[in-house]
Design a protein around this motif. Structure first.
Motif, short mmCIF file in Angstrom:
data_model
loop_
_atom_site.label_atom_id
_atom_site.label_comp_id
_atom_site.label_asym_id
_atom_site.label_seq_id
_atom_site.Cartn_x
_atom_site.Cartn_y
_atom_site.Cartn_z
N PRO A 96 0.68 -0.97 0.06
CA PRO A 96 0.29 0.32 0.25
C PRO A 96 0.50 1.25 0.10
N SER A 97 1.74 1.27 0.27
CA SER A 97 3.44 2.68 0.71
C SER A 97 3.65 2.83 -0.91
N GLY A 98 3.60 1.67 -1.58
CA GLY A 98 4.35 1.83 -2.87
C GLY A 98 5.76 1.81 -2.81
N LYS A 99 5.94 1.65 -1.66
CA LYS A 99 7.97 1.80 -1.80
C LYS A 99 8.36 0.15 -2.70
N THR A 100 7.65 -1.36 -2.29
CA THR A 100 7.87 -1.98 -2.34
C THR A 100 6.72 -2.90 -3.39
N SER A 101 7.38 -3.43 -4.83
CA SER A 101 6.99 -4.25 -5.47
C SER A 101 7.94 -5.22 -5.84
N CYS A 102 7.29 -6.26 -6.57
CA CYS A 102 6.91 -7.88 -5.92
C CYS A 102 6.68 -8.39 -7.61
N MET A 103 6.86 -9.13 -7.94
CA MET A 103 6.46 -10.90 -9.53
C MET A 103 7.10 -11.61 -9.03
N THR A 104 6.70 -12.98 -9.69
CA THR A 104 7.92 -13.82 -9.84
C THR A 104 7.68 -13.98 -11.49
N ASP A 105 8.35 -15.27 -12.18
CA ASP A 105 9.11 -14.99 -13.32
C ASP A 105 9.00 -16.60 -13.56
N ALA A 106 8.09 -17.63 -13.58
CA ALA A 106 8.23 -19.05 -13.70
C ALA A 106 9.08 -18.84 -15.33
N ASP A 107 9.56 -18.86 -16.14
CA ASP A 107 10.17 -18.44 -17.63
C ASP A 107 11.79 -18.64 -17.59
N PHE A 108 11.86 -17.65 -15.84
CA PHE A 108 13.12 -17.17 -16.11
C PHE A 108 14.39 -18.01 -14.76
N SER A 109 13.20 -17.67 -13.85
CA SER A 109 13.47 -18.20 -12.22
C SER A 109 12.93 -18.71 -11.73
N ASP A 110 11.95 -19.95 -12.08
CA ASP A 110 11.35 -21.27 -11.68
C ASP A 110 10.69 -20.49 -10.67
N GLY A 111 10.23 -19.19 -10.78
CA GLY A 111 8.55 -18.58 -10.07
C GLY A 111 9.68 -17.91 -8.60
N ASP A 139 15.95 -9.56 -5.20
CA ASP A 139 16.11 -11.89 -5.25
C ASP A 139 16.12 -12.62 -4.61
N TYR A 140 14.30 -13.12 -4.07
CA TYR A 140 14.83 -14.79 -3.13
C TYR A 140 14.00 -15.11 -3.50
N ASP A 141 14.82 -16.31 -3.78
CA ASP A 141 14.16 -18.01 -4.09
C ASP A 141 14.19 -18.86 -2.75
N GLY A 142 14.47 -18.46 -1.47
CA GLY A 142 13.90 -19.22 -0.87
C GLY A 142 14.78 -19.70 0.02
N LYS A 143 16.46 -20.16 -1.00
CA LYS A 143 17.71 -20.33 0.53
C LYS A 143 18.62 -19.46 0.09
N SER A 144 18.15 -18.01 -1.30
CA SER A 144 19.31 -17.38 -0.90
C SER A 144 18.41 -15.63 -1.15
N VAL A 145 19.19 -14.72 -0.84
CA VAL A 145 18.65 -13.64 -1.14
C VAL A 145 19.68 -12.48 -1.44
N THR A 146 19.47 -11.80 -2.54
CA THR A 146 20.55 -10.94 -2.87
C THR A 146 19.87 -9.27 -3.18
N VAL A 147 20.73 -8.73 -2.41
CA VAL A 147 20.19 -7.04 -2.53
C VAL A 147 20.92 -7.17 -3.47
N GLY A 148 20.51 -5.68 -4.22
CA GLY A 148 21.54 -5.32 -5.11
C GLY A 148 21.96 -5.86 -6.79
N SER A 149 21.54 -5.03 -7.86
CA SER A 149 22.35 -6.29 -8.93
C SER A 149 22.55 -5.33 -9.82
N VAL A 150 22.59 -5.55 -11.05
CA VAL A 150 22.77 -4.92 -12.21
C VAL A 150 22.10 -5.31 -13.16
N HIS A 151 21.13 -4.15 -14.18
CA HIS A 151 19.64 -4.60 -15.51
C HIS A 151 20.01 -3.40 -16.28
#
Length: 224
Positions: A96-111, A139-151
């Motif tokens: 609701p604050s608009g400060k966090t937006s999340c999405m999954t991607d089954a095609d490239f990151s297994d959801g 990025d959060y896949d359950g077994k790891s979390v990375t903060v900050g990356s190149v896109h």
């Protein structure tokens, strides 16, 4: 009259056993406690405050599960500039604050879950990074979390953002459940029994997630 007394004596003798010439007294069997006492059940009260940094992952799971289930069907699309894109099996949502937006991607990151967080103090750009640095990409896949990356582009977020997930509601998808709160967005991954808190103040890992050396072109990493 004598005959009646004799018959009564025979009946009494036949209905009781004797021990040492004395009639044996048969004691009644008392009722079992389980039959006479009502069963008692204990219930654990639902948590009323969000988990603090360093809390056990069980507390985070309890907090998330105490929320109100959201209708998952509302979160399979994303909108940008008035155009809505159907995400199929993927989900997208925004706090609701608009400060966090999340999405999954089954095609490239297994959801796996990726979130763009408007961090007050994002990780600095590494010296080996090239391209467009996004310090608030998590990025959060359950077994790891990375903060900050190149896109080089917004990636999956090219299609925009998902619907707002109201405070107190819980969205379940795949191995994840996420609950929004004014303090932070809390997401749990049941497969690895880990959790993450997302807020502009920072990214908070729970459970087996511990700080490790960040790989090239990333800011921070936590891993099980």
């Amino acid at each position: 009259m004598r005959m009646a007394v004799l018959i009564a004596s025979v009946l009494v003798a036949g209905c009781s056993s004797t021990t040492g010439g004395q009639a044996e007294r048969i004691e009644p069997i008392p009722p079992s406690p389980s039959a006479s006492s009502p069963s008692r059940t204990t219930t654990t009260p639902k948590p009323t405050t969000p988990p603090a940094p360093g809390a056990p992952v069980a507390d985070v799971i309890a907090w998330v599960e105490a929320g109100e289930p959201a209708d998952a069907g509302r979160f399979h699309s994303a909108t940008r500039d008035g155009q809505t894109t159907d995400l199929g099996q993927d989900v997208a949502f925004t706090t609701p604050s608009g400060k966090t937006s999340c999405m999954t991607d089954a095609d490239f990151s297994d959801g796996a879950l990726a979130c763009l967080v408007d961090l007050v103090d994002p990780p600095p750009r590494p010296a080996d990074a090239y391209g467009e640095w996004k310090g608030g990409w998590v990025d959060y896949d359950g077994k790891s979390v990375t903060v900050g990356s190149v896109h080089g582009d917004p990636g999956r977020f090219t299609v925009g953002q998902g619907s707002e997930l109201p405070y107190g509601q819980v969205l379940a998808f795949g191995d994840y459940r996420c609950r929004t709160d004014p303090v932070a967005l809390f997401c749990v991954n049941y497969a690895f029994q880990s959790a993450v808190g997302f807020s502009d103040a920072g990214i908070e890992p729970f459970g087996c997630l511990k700080p490790v050396s960040a790989p090239p072109q990333t800011g921070e990493k936590f891993s099980c």
